[in-house]
Enzyme design. Structure first.
Site, PDB file in Angstrom:
ATOM      1  N   ASP A  93     -11.981  -6.177  -2.582  1.00 16.58           N
ATOM      2  CA  ASP A  93     -12.871  -7.340  -2.443  1.00 16.58           C
ATOM      3  C   ASP A  93     -14.231  -6.837  -1.979  1.00 16.58           C
ATOM      4  OD1 ASP A  93     -11.067  -7.164   0.223  1.00 16.58           O
ATOM      5  OD2 ASP A  93     -13.100  -7.791   0.735  1.00 16.58           O
ATOM      6  N   GLU A 119       0.809  -1.219   0.000  1.00 17.03           N
ATOM      7  CA  GLU A 119       0.000   0.000   0.000  1.00 17.03           C
ATOM      8  C   GLU A 119       0.849   1.279   0.000  1.00 17.03           C
ATOM      9  OE1 GLU A 119      -4.022  -1.719   2.130  1.00 17.03           O
ATOM     10  OE2 GLU A 119      -2.311  -1.300   3.421  1.00 17.03           O
TER      11      GLU A 119
END
Ligand code: ADE
Length: 232
Positions: free
Chosen positions: A201, A16
């Site tokens: 997701d 990230e």
């Protein structure tokens, strides 16, 4: 606060923050015990890029250290999230209007879910200016403004019915594990913050497969947004 105070760019995982680290100039490692951050410049602007680790405790601890060490002008948390809003797709970017700790639950004492007991802290608002700048980013990815729910749990189909109960009270468009902890620290220290998340997701039965599959693909989608904020 002076404009030379750096922007903090924080993420929970290496994936990230790696795009930010790889585009930084004048990079220097600063360590504080077991915590480490990189100072440097991004698009000529002073930044500090740091990986917090997963969950609210790591996020809060790291944010506290970064604030004391670097006196930032703003904190941006970037990373991935599970979608709760059925209109969100993998790869879409969510700019937090606000965020809340959905697992802060002292209803037994008469506090509404999300409220930090004996305070008026519940929904933490992102900074209006940072949000406006982020919304103006030109990017191929879809930008949403929504509410982020934070808790110490990776949400799959096993937890979704419990979360949907909470969602009926809290609302919530995406779920993750750090944002509202960082937001609480920034609110207390009066530092502007923005949480930017990309959907990895849909917080369902496929999440254990989708998360590791899409994390390396979508974790960098927010890079253009952060660059745009720095240039605005
Ligand atoms: N971050 C990305 N996906 C997540 C999920 N399903 N639950 C919690 N945090 C997440």
């Amino acid at each position: 606060m002076s404009t030379s105070n750096p922007f903090i760019i924080l993420g929970a995982l290496d994936a990230e923050v790696e795009a930010f680290l790889s585009h930084m100039d004048n990079k220097q490692l600063v360590q504080g015990g077991r915590l480490a951050a990189h100072t440097g410049t991004l698009n000529g602007k002073q930044v500090v890029v740091c990986k917090s680790g997963v969950g609210k405790v790591y996020a809060a601890m790291t944010t506290q250290w970064l604030i004391q060490q670097f006196h930032p002008s703003a904190v941006i948390f970037t990373g991935v999230a599970g979608a709760l809003n059925l209109g969100y797709e993998v790869g879409d970017i969510v700019l937090a209007q606000d965020c809340v700790q959905y697992d802060m639950d002292a209803r037994g004492l008469g506090f509404s879910v999300g409220t930090i007991p004996y305070t008026d802290l519940r929904y933490f608002d992102s900074d209006v200016d940072l949000l406006k700048k982020a919304q103006a980013t030109v990017t191929e990815h879809k930008l949403h403004v929504g509410r982020i729910l934070t808790g110490d749990r990776f949400v799959t189909h096993e937890h979704i019915s419990q979360l949907l109960d909470l969602k009926s009270e809290l609302g919530g468009d995406a779920v993750e594990m750090e944002g509202a902890a960082v937001a609480q620290l920034c609110t207390i220290h009066q530092i502007p913050f923005l949480i930017i998340r990309t959907i990895s997701d849909k917080a369902n039965a496929d999440s254990p497969i989708d998360f590791p599959r899409f994390l390396p693909v979508v974790a960098h989608n927010s890079f253009a947004v952060v660059k745009h904020i720095l240039n605005s």
